[in-house]
Design an enzyme around this catalytic site. Structure first.
Site: not given
Length: 706
Positions: A46, A374, A404, A434, A467, A563, A591
């Protein structure tokens, strides 16, 4: 000073507090020991990405717009960078102590990372032979002088840096740690004791530079700016977009350094030299007592014997079959009959995958359209889409190549999908797509049917096991018609489409949020109960924050589960005293995005792909979808209630911006993620068993007659 600014904090400093909460999990005594080790690795990864992206972006901003003021903290880019560097130093110390404590406990189980100096004489002979035969041939050491320029140090690649003396001269030497080298070197006859290859190379640096005197040496790695504009230079309509993105990825590898990590203290002479060569300041050098790359612990886990895995790892959990799905009946028929809801990772993604698999060979299916941000490297979903195209279905895939650090994987899948006959498009200039939406269009005789799936997370079979996300499958005709319009608008580059139920950024999602908050404010002012619940990863959008502050001041109860970054400070008297903020950090990554306004018959509940960040609300294409099925809405609200009562993994934010782990004061302990795991296992037992096969019944009848 704007009084609302007293209720806000800087997003970067808020993120560092979030990563500190991740690190706190490494100190949780209730968490199995090796799982605590994983949290140190997650914290490290992270922090790497934070420096590559956020610090990289601020570094650019400090050069181009040095006077630009952060609208939530009033800080300039340079002031933010200084605050980040200052806040990072204690995190390294906390991580060092956490790993030291864990390693001490792991030694009691025989697991130990060794330094070459700690080996027995026999083991040292083995290490020397291993170095000479397996490592030395793959090294490319270099000295730095007028004939040997300072090399380009790859982003996050480990290097051995050496200060040398030779004939009265001081030189610098470097040994890149070849990525082809095996990172973990297990000690002979004891697979639980191991060395890291960078420690081995460090110990033999004098052997590598045998004609020089080694004065100092350390392991180091450079973190480079990875925040690049993926649209920059992309003006030629004839250019291959995939090729453009390949160039972007290569460019990232050579951007300017933003951080230098070293594994031991070095002299001022040594650090001054590195600062000059890398064009950084000393405050950008961070000393770590632990390995600079902790990713090896995930592969070392495979070396643990079964008995230790039971002791040191979480009890294995497999996503369960959903009680709302009959696995022995066509998914298409089930969704046409009723809405279906899946909660990952507690429930399996398989029902959705089966739906796409069925659609690929369903004669009634005309088309499948989906947005991909993704996906897994080994993706069943992508394979089913390929099968559908090969079966003559019209398959449209909006593949976002600008996700990314997943760009290369997405480029490769986009090429495979296109070669199979799928229509692949790449989104909109300046706006990442997204959204998580899939539309199946069927023609039954003269009737058009739509099956729409909306999710809060990616179509990734791997992360769906890690997630927490929500997935809604519906045959609601109006939502299906909205989905048709959505995909048409994306294909035409229209960001201002009108929809009956869906709310889509950048045009209608944030206005919907603001309108719903205003509705609750009006209720509170008229003496009714105003209620707002929002769950997301991050809250940074200043307009939304100011509106929530207004709601709190009007007496609306605002409950937030966030979160990560939260730029809103709750519990400030007279301003945000009606707002509570909790952050849940546990075994799974929280998530899902959920927005709920009002209660009872007046309730409006949405699931979404969007956090309340300016990039999501104004610079991305996101979707929020209302949950119209009341049973599903009730179930989501029950899940929310469990999370709001979590007193094991939930941390509550106070008016000073700090987070405190909730304590169960003698009452029932509530770990929401464990609750959902146990609930999923109980519900899976209700899933109907497979009906007996007909030929088995016939066989028994014949046996009776015989």
């Amino acid at each position: 000073m704007n009084s609302d600014l007293q209720c806000m904090q800087n997003r970067e400093l808020s993120w560092l507090k979030f990563n500190e909460r991740v690190l706190e999990e490494a100190n949780c005594e209730e968490t199995p020991l090796y799982e605590r080790l994983k949290f140190i690795s997650i914290f490290t990864t992270n922090l790497d990405e934070f420096y590559m992206v956020r610090v990289g972006s601020l570094t650019d901003l400090a050069l181009m717009e040095p006077d630009e003021i952060d609208n939530k903290s009033g800080m300039t880019p340079i002031e933010q960078l200084e605050a980040i560097y200052e806040a990072t130093v204690p995190l390294y110390a906390l991580r060092d102590r956490a790993l030291g404590d864990i390693e001490e406990k792991l030694q009691k189980h025989g697991i130990q990372q060794m330094r070459p100096s700690e080996l027995t004489t026999f083991e040292q002979h083995y290490a020397e032979r291993y170095f000479e035969e397996e490592v030395m041939p793959l090294l490319s050491p270099q000295i730095i002088d007028v004939r040997h320029p300072f090399p380009h140090l790859e982003n996050k690649q480990l290097n051995i840096a050496v200060l040398l003396r030779h004939k009265g001269r001081t030189l610098f030497g470097i040994i890149p740690v070849n990525p082809a080298l095996k990172r973990i070197i297990q000690i002979p006859q004891d697979s639980l004791r191991y060395m890291l290859v960078e420690d081995l190379i460090l110990s033999y640096a004098a052997k590598v530079f045998d004609m020089y005197e080694v004065v100092e040496s350390t392991i180091m790695c450079v973190t480079r700016n990875a925040d690049i504009n993926t649209d920059e230079g992309f003006f030629d309509e004839d250019m291959d977009y995939r090729q453009h993105m390949r160039k972007v990825i290569k460019k990232r590898e050579r951007l300017a350094p933003v951080r230098l990590e070293i594994q031991s203290m070095i002299s001022d002479e040594f650090s001054d030299y590195l600062c000059r060569r890398l064009n950084i300041k000393k405050r950008q050098i961070f000393v770590s007592r632990i390995p600079l790359d902790m990713s090896f612990i995930f592969s070392f886990q495979d070396s643990l014997p079964p008995a230790l895995k039971q002791t040191l790892l979480n009890k294995p959990f497999t996503p369960q079959a959903s009680a709302g799905v009959n696995p022995h009946e066509s998914m298409t028929r089930q969704v046409l009959r009723k809405d279906i809801f899946l909660s990952y990772p507690f429930e399996s993604m398989t029902p959705f995958l089966n739906l796409i698999k069925e659609a690929a060979s369903d004669a009634a299916v005309v088309s499948i359209k989906i947005t991909l941000y993704r996906i897994a490297r080994q993706s069943k979903l992508a394979e089913y889409l390929i099968t559908a195209a090969e079966n003559g279905k019209e398959v449209t895939v909006l593949m976002e190549l600008r996700a990314r650090f997943d760009e290369q994987n997405n480029i490769e899948w986009a090429q495979r999908l296109e070669e199979a006959g799928c229509r692949v498009i790449y989104g909109l200039d300046g706006f990442k797509v997204h959204s998580k939406i899939c539309l199946i269009t069927r023609r039954e005789r003269t009737k058009i049917q739509y099956i729409t799936q909306i999710a809060t997370g990616n179509y990734n079979e791997s992360t769906a096991k890690l997630y927490t996300d929500l997935s809604l499958l519906t045959s609601n005709q109006e939502i299906g018609e909205d989905a048709v319009s959505f995909f048409k608008n994306l294909a035409l580059g229209n960001l201002n489409g009108q929809y009956r139920h869906l709310r889509v950024s950048p045009s209608s999602l944030k206005p919907m949020i603001m309108t719903m908050v205003d509705r609750e404010i009006r209720k509170a002012k008229s003496g009714e109960e105003g209620s707002i619940f929002m769950k997301m990863n991050s809250l940074t959008d200043k307009g939304v924050i100011e509106k929530l502050i207004e709601a709190s001041m009007a007496g609306v109860r605002v409950q937030l589960i966030i979160r990560g970054i939260c730029c809103l400070i709750p519990q400030v008297p007279g301003r945000t005293e009606n707002i509570t903020v909790i952050s849940i950090v546990g075994r799974f990554l929280e998530h899902s995005r959920i927005y709920c306004f009002g209660k009872g018959a007046d309730r409006k509940l949405y699931i979404s792909s969007a956090d309340m960040m300016t990039r999501n609300t104004e610079r991305r294409v996101e979707i929020a979808c209302p949950v119209l099925d009341q049973k599903i809405a009730d179930r989501i609200m029950q899940m929310i209630d469990i999370q709001l009562h979590d007193n094991v993994k939930a941390r509550e934010q106070s008016s000073d911006g700090r987070y405190t782990l909730r304590q169960s004061s003698g009452g029932q302990r509530v770990n929401s993620q464990e609750y959902f795991m146990e609930e999923a296992i109980r519900n899976a037992a209700l899933v109907p068993a497979a009906p007996p096969k007909k030929h088995s019944l016939l066989r028994r009848l014949f046996q009776k007659k015989g």
